[in-house]
Each structure stands twice: as C-alpha cells, then as structure tokens.
Scaffold this motif. Structure first.
Motif, PDB file in Angstrom:
ATOM      1  N   SER A 700     -36.303  31.779  23.383  1.00  0.00           N
ATOM      2  CA  SER A 700     -36.452  31.283  22.013  1.00  0.00           C
ATOM      3  C   SER A 700     -36.985  32.374  21.102  1.00  0.00           C
ATOM      4  O   SER A 700     -37.624  33.341  21.558  1.00  0.00           O
ATOM      5  CB  SER A 700     -37.413  30.101  21.995  1.00  0.00           C
ATOM      6  OG  SER A 700     -38.733  30.529  22.293  1.00  0.00           O
ATOM      7  N   LYS A 702     -39.551  32.207  19.250  1.00  0.00           N
ATOM      8  CA  LYS A 702     -41.001  32.236  19.362  1.00  0.00           C
ATOM      9  C   LYS A 702     -41.439  33.113  20.534  1.00  0.00           C
ATOM     10  O   LYS A 702     -42.378  33.919  20.407  1.00  0.00           O
ATOM     11  CB  LYS A 702     -41.544  30.813  19.550  1.00  0.00           C
ATOM     12  CG  LYS A 702     -43.062  30.744  19.692  1.00  0.00           C
ATOM     13  CD  LYS A 702     -43.780  31.301  18.473  1.00  0.00           C
ATOM     14  CE  LYS A 702     -45.287  31.234  18.629  1.00  0.00           C
ATOM     15  NZ  LYS A 702     -46.000  31.843  17.496  1.00  0.00           N
ATOM     16  N   ILE A 703     -40.770  32.977  21.668  1.00  0.00           N
ATOM     17  CA  ILE A 703     -41.127  33.814  22.821  1.00  0.00           C
ATOM     18  C   ILE A 703     -40.780  35.270  22.545  1.00  0.00           C
ATOM     19  O   ILE A 703     -41.526  36.185  22.928  1.00  0.00           O
ATOM     20  CB  ILE A 703     -40.442  33.285  24.090  1.00  0.00           C
ATOM     21  CG1 ILE A 703     -41.079  31.944  24.491  1.00  0.00           C
ATOM     22  CG2 ILE A 703     -40.560  34.289  25.239  1.00  0.00           C
ATOM     23  CD1 ILE A 703     -40.522  31.325  25.753  1.00  0.00           C
ATOM     24  N   GLU A 705     -40.987  36.659  19.692  1.00  0.00           N
ATOM     25  CA  GLU A 705     -42.074  37.116  18.821  1.00  0.00           C
ATOM     26  C   GLU A 705     -43.330  37.433  19.631  1.00  0.00           C
ATOM     27  O   GLU A 705     -44.036  38.413  19.349  1.00  0.00           O
ATOM     28  CB  GLU A 705     -42.376  36.042  17.784  1.00  0.00           C
ATOM     29  CG  GLU A 705     -43.496  36.423  16.822  1.00  0.00           C
ATOM     30  CD  GLU A 705     -43.928  35.251  15.949  1.00  0.00           C
ATOM     31  OE1 GLU A 705     -44.997  35.357  15.325  1.00  0.00           O
ATOM     32  OE2 GLU A 705     -43.214  34.223  15.917  1.00  0.00           O
ATOM     33  N   ILE A 706     -43.608  36.606  20.651  1.00  0.00           N
ATOM     34  CA  ILE A 706     -44.780  36.858  21.494  1.00  0.00           C
ATOM     35  C   ILE A 706     -44.643  38.198  22.192  1.00  0.00           C
ATOM     36  O   ILE A 706     -45.612  38.973  22.294  1.00  0.00           O
ATOM     37  CB  ILE A 706     -44.951  35.712  22.511  1.00  0.00           C
ATOM     38  CG1 ILE A 706     -45.411  34.437  21.781  1.00  0.00           C
ATOM     39  CG2 ILE A 706     -45.945  36.093  23.604  1.00  0.00           C
ATOM     40  CD1 ILE A 706     -45.426  33.203  22.663  1.00  0.00           C
ATOM     41  N   TYR A 989     -51.143  30.672  22.468  1.00  0.00           N
ATOM     42  CA  TYR A 989     -49.886  31.401  22.258  1.00  0.00           C
ATOM     43  C   TYR A 989     -48.913  30.651  21.341  1.00  0.00           C
ATOM     44  O   TYR A 989     -47.832  31.155  21.047  1.00  0.00           O
ATOM     45  CB  TYR A 989     -49.215  31.689  23.603  1.00  0.00           C
ATOM     46  CG  TYR A 989     -49.852  32.838  24.359  1.00  0.00           C
ATOM     47  CD1 TYR A 989     -49.284  34.109  24.329  1.00  0.00           C
ATOM     48  CD2 TYR A 989     -51.021  32.659  25.085  1.00  0.00           C
ATOM     49  CE1 TYR A 989     -49.864  35.169  25.034  1.00  0.00           C
ATOM     50  CE2 TYR A 989     -51.612  33.702  25.784  1.00  0.00           C
ATOM     51  CZ  TYR A 989     -51.031  34.955  25.745  1.00  0.00           C
ATOM     52  OH  TYR A 989     -51.610  36.002  26.423  1.00  0.00           O
ATOM     53  N   GLY A 990     -49.281  29.455  20.912  1.00  0.00           N
ATOM     54  CA  GLY A 990     -48.445  28.714  19.980  1.00  0.00           C
ATOM     55  C   GLY A 990     -47.137  28.211  20.552  1.00  0.00           C
ATOM     56  O   GLY A 990     -46.122  28.178  19.857  1.00  0.00           O
ATOM     57  N   LEU A 991     -47.148  27.805  21.812  1.00  0.00           N
ATOM     58  CA  LEU A 991     -45.924  27.354  22.460  1.00  0.00           C
ATOM     59  C   LEU A 991     -45.939  25.847  22.747  1.00  0.00           C
ATOM     60  O   LEU A 991     -45.331  25.378  23.700  1.00  0.00           O
ATOM     61  CB  LEU A 991     -45.715  28.140  23.774  1.00  0.00           C
ATOM     62  CG  LEU A 991     -45.351  29.615  23.592  1.00  0.00           C
ATOM     63  CD1 LEU A 991     -45.347  30.336  24.934  1.00  0.00           C
ATOM     64  CD2 LEU A 991     -43.998  29.767  22.907  1.00  0.00           C
ATOM     65  N   ASP A 993     -44.359  23.529  21.327  1.00  0.00           N
ATOM     66  CA  ASP A 993     -43.027  22.911  21.237  1.00  0.00           C
ATOM     67  C   ASP A 993     -42.124  23.284  22.396  1.00  0.00           C
ATOM     68  O   ASP A 993     -41.018  22.747  22.509  1.00  0.00           O
ATOM     69  CB  ASP A 993     -42.352  23.320  19.917  1.00  0.00           C
ATOM     70  CG  ASP A 993     -43.085  22.767  18.699  1.00  0.00           C
ATOM     71  OD1 ASP A 993     -43.778  21.742  18.862  1.00  0.00           O
ATOM     72  OD2 ASP A 993     -42.958  23.371  17.612  1.00  0.00           O
ATOM     73  N   GLU A 994     -42.581  24.212  23.231  1.00  0.00           N
ATOM     74  CA  GLU A 994     -41.686  24.696  24.289  1.00  0.00           C
ATOM     75  C   GLU A 994     -42.219  24.443  25.690  1.00  0.00           C
ATOM     76  O   GLU A 994     -41.432  24.379  26.642  1.00  0.00           O
ATOM     77  CB  GLU A 994     -41.432  26.196  24.104  1.00  0.00           C
ATOM     78  CG  GLU A 994     -40.809  26.522  22.757  1.00  0.00           C
ATOM     79  CD  GLU A 994     -40.218  27.919  22.723  1.00  0.00           C
ATOM     80  OE1 GLU A 994     -39.765  28.387  23.774  1.00  0.00           O
ATOM     81  OE2 GLU A 994     -40.215  28.522  21.638  1.00  0.00           O
TER      82      GLU A 994
END
Length: 1015
Positions: A700, A702-703, A705-706, A989-991, A993-994
C-alpha cells in the motif's frame, strides 16, 4: 490428457529400452564398462566379416566398429541413453504420424503373434520401395542391405532382425522422420533390443491405449509431455550427484514443461497484443483469446510497435525445449494469417520461413520441437507431409566445425566473400565462441557490428540460395554455426520463453566464467541470465514474456537486475504464481512468476535510447533516467516511463496449477472473489521506494511511505549471521549429551569463556515458531576460544567480534510462516540458522523485540522476504521508528519472563529445577484466586469476592487444578500483552486501516507440549 499415465508410459519405456539395449550390448561382446576382449571383436574378411565364430555381413563389421568407437568416446552409459532416446523418439513419432493418418500403420500388429505390419507385408512380398530403388533410399551399402533382408525374410524366427532393417530404412525414407530426426547412426540398428516386440515391450506399449488415448495422439502437447517425463529420471540422477552440471547434463537438469494456459497467457499478451495494437478494430480474434489482459490505460500511439506486414513479425523462443511455446505461437500466427485472407499453405510457409525461430541446447528437444511443428502444419494442410519446408529450429550440435585455427580463418574469410578481412576476423571470433556452444547455448554474445551482421546475412543467403549441394565442404561446415550466430544477434519483436533454471553454484567452470564476464547483473541464476539476454534481443517497442522463478522479484542477489527492469523496461502484466505451479504435473517444487514486459521506445522523444543506457554503469543509468524524468515536459514520456503502470495477479494461494488458472480467469477483469488477487494500475517506479526494490505490487502507499520516511533497522540494530561448523555431528551436541560440568554457562565475555576450561557453550540454532524465549537445545565446541572449530576445513566463523558481547533478539532464518523472535543472552553463541539482532543501545532490546514480534514486521517481510528466507539482508532493511516507551519495554519484559518460566518448567531446559506440580504452594493459590476475580470482572463487569479455603497441599487433584489455573493465567496474560503491544505499534506506525492487533490463541507459544488446552 492424463499426464500421470503419460508419465508412467515414458518412464517405463525408458527403463525397458535401456535394459534391452544393455542386454543387446552384452550379446555384442561388451562388458558392463564397455570393454571388449580382443577375441570378441569382429574380423573383416573378403565379402563379409567373422564374429563369434559366425559369418556376418561386411556391414556388420563397420556397424560394430562404429559402436565400439562411440563407446570409447562417450562411455557406455551415454550410449545407452543415446540409443534409448533414438528409438523412443522415432517409434513414438511414427505412432503419432499413424494416429494422424500421415503414414501407414507400420507399427500396428498384423496378427496375435505381435508381428508388425511392416514385417508382415515384407514377408508377403510387398518389400518397401526403398529396397527396390538403385540406392535403397539413399542408404550406403544398399544392395547388401536388400540381400540381407531377403535372406532374413526366409526365416520367420528372425522377426526382430527383420523389423530392425525395415524400420530403420523406413525412418530414412519417411520425409518427416528423416528431416526431423536425421539419419540413424549406423550402429543404432545393432542396438534395437531383442525384446522390442515382446509382450509388454516398447512396441507393445505403443500399440495399446492404456497409457495414451487417440485424443492424446492428436495433440502436439503430447510430444512435450513425453519428453518431459522421459528425461525425469535422468534429471533426478543429475541432481542426485550434487555437483556442477556438465554440458551433457544441462538439458536434463533444466527442462520443464510449461502448463498450457500459462503459455497461452504469454503468447496472447505478446504476439496477440502487438497485432491488436496495429489492428485496433479487430474483435473476433480478441474474443478467442481467453487469457488476454486488457491494459488499464490506453497506450500512447507513439510508443506502440508498428510493423508493415505479418511476415515482418519476428517471434522466437531461445530455450524452446520440445516446442510447446513455439506451437502456441504457431497457432496464434496461423489465425492471424487466415484472418487476413491468406491460404492455409501460404500461412504455414510464411510462419516457417519468416516469423518463427526456436533454439535449444539439446538435440533431442530440437528434433521433437521440429516434429511437433511439422505435425501442426500437417494438421492444417496435409501437403506438408513431404517436409518440403522445415520450421526454423536449431540446436548446438555441429555448430563448431572440425577445422584447425588456420583453416577456420581461411574458411571464414572465404565465407565473407574473400575480400573483407575485418568481417572474416569477426566471423572467426564468433566461431571461436561457438566451440563452447554445448555449455553456453543461447546466451552467447556474438559481434554485434551492424555492417558485419548485414554482410553475414547477405553472404549466408548467397551461399544457400540454390541449396548447399554445390557448396565447398569447408563452407558447408560453417552454415549451421552461421545460422545460430544470425539467430542470436537478431532483434525480435516478440520473445516468449520458459528459460532453464540453474543456480550459479551448479554452473560448470565454462558456463560460470562466461556468465560472470557477460551478465554480471544477472549472474545469480541461469533463468535471470536469459531474462537479461532476452531484453537485449528485443526491438524497441517489442515484448518479452517469460515464466521463471519468483526469486528475481525479491532476493538481494537479483537487485541489480530489478534496477534494469525499473529504469529500462515496462512490466505490462504479471501472474505471480508462487508454489505449486508445476509440482502436480512434473514433480517440480519451484515458486514461479509469469510476466510480459515491453522495451520502451525512448527514441521517440529524441532522448537517450534504452540500448545506450544498457552500456552504462547502473548508477549512471539510474541518474540519467531520473534527470530525464525531471527535465522533460513531454506528457507522453512521463506517462510511459515515470508513471508506467502494470496489472498484477496474486495467484500464490492457488492449491494447484488448475486452481491458479481459475483464480486468474475469475479475476482477470477485476471481478474480485473475496481474496485480493487483482492489482491494477501499479506504478512501477514505486517499487524503488522499498529498500532493494522488490516487486511488491501489493504494498500500500502507506507502507511505501513508512519505508521511505524511517530508518532501516540496521541503523539501530545489527542483524548478524552466526558460525557455520561444516560438520554438525562433530561440533554440535544437545546440551544434555556432554558432561554437564564441561558446559560453559554464564560467560559474559570472550576472555572469561576462553579461560573457563569449558569445552561446550550454549548456542542458538533456529528452531520452531516460538516467541520471546526458548528453542535453546544445543551447545557448540568452543574450547580455547573455538580453536578446533576455527581450524576445521570448511567452517565459517562469522561476526566473531559479536560473541559474548551483548544481549539481543534471535530468530530462525528459515521458516514456514511468520518469523518469531526470542531473547538472546550475551553468554550464548549463535549459529547460521539462529541469527541475532544486536541493538546498538542494549536498553532498547525489549522495544526492538516487541516490534519484531508485531504484525508490522510480518507485513514488511512479505515484501522483503516473501520466500520465507528471513536472513540478515531483508531483516536489516525493515523500517524502524526509534521510540522511547517504558510501557512497551515492561510488556516485553513480562512476556520474556512468562515464556522463560514455561521453557524452564520442562526437563528439556538446562535450568529445569523441579516438576511444576511440586512447585504449587500457598502463594500460587492466592495468585489463582486473584486471577479468577479479575477474569470474572472482565467477562461480566461484576466485582466478586472469593474467600480462600485451606490449601490442599497433599492432594494431587487439587495441585492439578491449581497448575491448570496458574498456566491459564500466564497464557492469557501473554495473549493480552501481545495484543496490547500490537495495538500500540500499529498506532505508532499509523497502520490501523491495514493491520489488526488480534492474536489467535494458537499463536501463543507457551504450553506447546499440550500440557493444557486453552480454548
């Protein structure tokens, strides 16, 4: 097609034929090693020969001597193989021709005595025409052969000898058999097994449909399956020796038959797609192409490959095997010609003359490939049964002429017209390389000077325009080599291949050196070398499809190759197949991917071409493309290069090949069936955002970006591999095997360990899935600072400076699922399968271990190490956010303590003290009561009070109840802690939603011996 029956047929046939040939060689005077006593050799006489005190023909003498010389040259085992596959291929091919009504039923039985029709008719006086013509079908010694046949026909007991002469001559006379399989070696007739016509023998197997049905005989696929299964035992023999593959072993070691639907996917999305790009209003053929993937965006007309006529399309398989892919290319090209109004015969001739090229290392494969294509042609038009035109398929036999260097140089100069010294020298250089053709095959890199190649094509056409009968002998010897040079310097519109798979460690010295010298960025495996070679052989705008091993998508050894992909080519679509693609059909257990790529037309924008980029160092190449993407205003360039998007299908969970096919068809156009299979519009250059640029199409944003916004784990903790003993039986013991007093427990530095006088020291060695603590079974001989192990040949002592220095987290580098991380004590050593992650700041060890055991790391490793090889490379590239949190550290500390108490409660731990039932006391009882109160509140929201009764310390039943409650408490506490750790790391880590913090009870790794069942 029942492939299991076909496999049984092919393997049984091989064994029957080899055994029969071995017996026949024995009757000819050879021992099991191929030696012959002098008195057992035939003697040439006037008008004949004498052997075994019997008069034989003069031809027998020359056949026998030819066999003797071949055995001395190749060895008796190789002669077994040659003779067996010679008769297997030809007799199978004759049966296939018969079943397709392309020849008379010469192998069928004429009576219950199993007399072949060809013999029965000859006995009745219907001697084949080949024996009546002056030269007997072109065979040497024809009159002698005819006389011998006539004499044999008078003796009905000589049916095998009659059959041998007749079928050999028939093979010479039949255009397809003779053209595809060539002349039968003169000694091969001698080796036709005596039991060839016996009940249960090879011809008997062919004449019955228990193994192969009439429908199977109509399918050109049958050729490929027969070949695949025929060599399967030979393949097993080659791999069993566990060494470098010699030239004659490479074909068996690397052949694998491609499932038909995957071949269709590759051909339809290359040849078919190029045709549709040039004929956008074609709809009828498009409906027929079930495996065609529609691009997610309309392609830019400037970047499309254009051609003038169908005859211009050059399509090749440069590792063609038995021709399965070539056959599917033929099918599609034939449909294109018919759709454009060509006649059947004209279509076939154009395909053979202009469109299709195949090359294989193995002569047997090349013969079967030619035969399968000719059979396909005959099924379209019976006029091709005379083999007046052959498909353009080559092998590496006889490409190197038998000339000394001076004669070869003169021949090359003459070939090039006798006046072009430079071109002659170039050709001589190319022929020098052809000396290694049987080792190198299609990866040979010849001179690519355009003027030289243009002249070479012209001269080849000149020499062969009117046939080759009038060519000088030295020129004839060059022709097959020149064909290969031209084929391997051609720029193709389409390449479709299932290349050979061979790790660099199995390459022999010739192959290994050449690969390192010429394919540095792809040297890890032969399949990746073919990828690199194929990409360079494409014309701009051309397409290549391959099915190969998925390892190139992820492993660090292919990182440079992936960079070539990202900055030079565009992946149109991919079927990520994973495991179980071949296993059900052919015994293979590799993990695969199939893909289609395009070589972009950079030159359309007046920029650096892909070919020019290929010649530059990798970092410079990347810099050039990045600069172009920043500076150029062309929307087309940005769209087709920087924002190149592909379509990916995740089929790794398919139970078998057929299941994967259905998953693909059900999701081909985006119809999700519940699982995430279809990934459209995946931007190719986003792969570069993840360290190592793995082809993580499912990752994704988001990942991604991490990965780009955080440190790599290696910046704060060093994943390190440990020692490799080279002889575990000598240097490793289970801890309870040696004398306990000789084990060095608790040594906190290397000096203390060296002075301890101890021999054995605790060491990690991977183990099963277990978190937080445990899997400590082994000790290693590290006496006198590892003196004996260090000096042992083959041992490797890696990261020695880390020994006895810091605590850390250890894990099993090879796993069948998620990784698991455990506490590592500084007094232990670590082995190659039990690597350790050492934090720079030891105080952060708990937080790092909590993070490593979280679902985040499992998710990251799905991209970095989807092969489940969790070695130090991908571990070090995991993104890490440096945090300070005493709560996290305390939770991990508790988890370690719970897991250690569970480990030490068993006698397999060196810290075991007493049986757990004996450890139950009043304090345990009070802790259990408190647990019951807490548990009731969590379940009901009610506060209760439990008055303790007097402990029943003398009751075994009471102790057992307390034991169960105690460990249920620890188990549920560990479960609660793990979910809390997961929740906090997911939030950090802001995950949210995943990922989910949930941990299933079967993932809690205490009570693994079934002491208590926690529901």
């Amino acid at each position: 097609m029942d492939t299991n029956r076909i496999k049984r047929f092919a393997t049984e046939a091989r064994n029957i034929l080899k055994a029969g040939i071995a017996a026949k060689i024995t009757t000819l005077g050879f021992d099991k090693n191929g030696n012959v006593a002098e008195e057992n050799k035939p003697q040439l006489m006037q008008g004949g020969s004498l052997w075994n005190e019997q008069l034989q023909t003069e031809g027998f003498y020359y056949q026998w001597m030819s066999l003797y010389n071949r055995i001395q040259q190749k060895g008796i085992n190789e002669v077994y193989e040659e003779a067996a596959y010679t008769w297997f291929n030809r007799l199978c091919a004759i049966r296939i021709l018969q079943k397709n009504n392309l020849c008379s039923p010469v192998l069928a039985y004429a009576d219950t005595a199993r007399t072949p029709v060809i013999v029965d008719e000859a006995r009745q006086g219907h001697i084949p025409q080949m024996f009546l013509s002056p030269d007997n079908g072109g065979n040497e010694g024809g009159e002698e052969l005819r006389q011998r046949l006539v004499e044999l026909l008078d003796d009905d007991t000589k049916v095998t000898e009659q059959f041998a002469i007749l079928i050999t001559a028939w093979c010479h006379d039949n255009p397809i058999i003779n053209q595809c399989f060539g002349s039968i070696a003169d000694y091969t007739e001698l080796l036709l097994p005596n039991n060839i016509l016996a009940e249960g023998g090879f011809v008997d197997m062919l004449n019955h449909t228990e193994f192969i049905t009439d429908e199977d005989f109509q399918s050109p696929e049958l050729i490929g399956w027969l070949y695949q299964f025929y060599i399967s035992e030979r393949k097993d023999e080659v791999f069993a020796k566990k060494g470098k593959f010699e030239a004659d072993e490479i074909p068996a070691a690397t052949q694998i038959f491609t499932p038909n639907w995957i071949v269709k996917y590759m051909v339809q999305n290359t040849v078919g797609r190029i045709y549709l790009d040039n004929n956008p209003y074609e709809t009828q053929l498009q409906k027929k192409w079930q495996y065609l993937v529609e691009p997610s965006e309309k392609p830019n007309d400037k970047t499309l490959l254009k051609y003038n006529e169908l005859e211009d399309l050059k399509v090749a398989d440069l590792a063609c095997g038995s021709g399965h892919i070539l056959n599917e290319c033929f099918n599609l090209l034939y449909d294109l010609y018919i759709a454009e109004g060509y006649g059947r015969g004209e279509a076939v001739e154009n395909i053979f003359s202009h469109n299709l090229t195949g090359i294989d290392l193995d002569t047997r494969a090349k013969q079967l490939s030619q035969f399968a294509l000719l059979l396909k042609a005959c099924q379209k038009d019976a006029a091709f049964a005379d083999a007046h035109i052959l498909p353009h398929v080559m092998d590496m036999a006889h490409v190197s002429p038998k000339m000394d260097d001076k004669t070869l140089s003169e021949a090359c100069l003459e070939f090039m017209g006798g006046y072009e010294d430079v071109a002659g020298e170039m050709l001589a250089e190319d022929f020098e390389l052809l000396k290694e053709a049987e080792d190198l095959g299609s990866i040979m890199c010849f001179n690519d000077d355009k003027e030289y190649l243009s002249m070479l094509r012209h001269q080849y056409a000149e020499w062969t325009e009117n046939g080759t009968d009038d060519c000088p002998e030295n020129i004839k010897q060059l022709l097959s080599g020149v064909q290969v040079i031209l084929a391997l310097t051609e720029n193709y519109h389409v390449l479709v291949m299932n290349p050979p798979y061979m790790k660099s460690g199995n390459m022999n010295s010739v192959l290994s050196k050449y690969v390192k010298d010429n394919y540095e960025e792809a040297k890890a495996d032969l399949f990746s070398v073919f990828m690199d070679m194929g990409m360079k052989r494409l014309i701009f705008g051309g397409k290549m499809a391959q099915i190969n091993m998925q390892s190139w998508m992820f492993l660090s050894s292919f990182e440079k190759l992936r960079d070539i992909f990202l900055y030079n080519y565009v992946i149109d679509s991919m079927l990520h197949l994973g495991p179980r693609t071949f296993d059900e059909l052919s015994g293979e257990v590799v993990q695969n991917t199939a893909f289609v790529l395009t070589k972009p037309r950079f030159s359309e924008y007046g920029m650096t071409t892909s070919l020019e980029l290929d010649s530059k160092p990798l970092e410079e190449r990347k810099a050039i493309v990045n600069k172009l993407m920043e500076e150029v205003d062309s929307g087309e360039f940005k769209k087709n290069i920087r924002e190149a998007k592909g379509i990916y299908y995740r089929l790794v969970d398919g139970k078998n090949c057929a299941d994967k096919e259905q998953m693909f068809l059900a999701n081909k156009d985006g119809n999700e069936d519940g699982n995430r299979i279809y990934y459209p519009n995946v931007e190719q250059l986003n792969f570069g955002k993840i360290p190592g640029a793995p082809i993580g199409y499912w990752v994704s944003p988001k990942i991604q970006e991490i990965f780009t916004s955080n440190l790599a784990l290696s910046a704060v903790a060093s994943p390190c591999v440990g020692l490799q003993t080279a002889d575990n039986a000598r240097f490793l013991r289970l801890w309870f095997e040696p004398n306990y007093s000789r084990i060095g427990f608790g040594c906190e530095n290397a000096a203390l360990a060296a002075r301890s006088q101890k021999k054995w020291f605790p060491t990690t060695k991977g183990g099963t899935f277990r978190r937080w603590f445990g899997n400590m079974y082994y000790v290693v001989n590290w006496e006198n600072d590892g003196e004996e192990l260090t000096n042992f040949k083959g041992s490797v002592i890696r990261n020695r400076w880390r020994y006895f220095t810091k605590c850390g987290a250890t894990w099993s580098t090879i796993a069948s699922g998620k990784p698991s991380f455990r506490y590592f004590d500084k007094s232990w050593l670590f082995e190659t399968k039990g690597s350790v992650c050492f934090p720079e700041d030891e105080k952060k060890n708990n937080i790092i271990m909590g993070y490593l055991n979280s679902p985040l790391v499992s998710a990251f490793l799905q991209t970095l190490a989807p092969t489940l090889d969790y070695h130090e490379g991908p571990m070090g590239r995991i993104p890490y956010m440096d945090i300070e949190d005493s709560n996290l550290s305390d939770l991990v500390e508790t988890n370690i303590a719970i897991s250690k108490s569970d480990w030490d409660a068993h006698e397999t731990s060196w810290d075991f003290q007493r049986n757990e039932l004996l450890s139950i006391d009043t304090s345990t009882y009070m802790e259990n009561i408190n647990y019951e109160i807490e548990k009731h509140f969590e379940e009901t929201g009610e506060h209760i009070s439990i008055s303790p009764a007097a402990p029943k310390l003398g009751s075994l039943e009471w102790r057992m109840e307390q034991y169960k409650t105690k460990w249920e408490h620890k188990f549920m506490q560990l479960h609660k802690n793990e979910e809390e750790l997961n929740r906090q790391f997911i939030d950090i880590y802001g995950l949210q939603d995943e990922l989910t913090p949930d941990v299933s009870l079967n993932e809690i790794t205490i009570l693994q011996q079934g002491e208590i069942s926690i529901e």
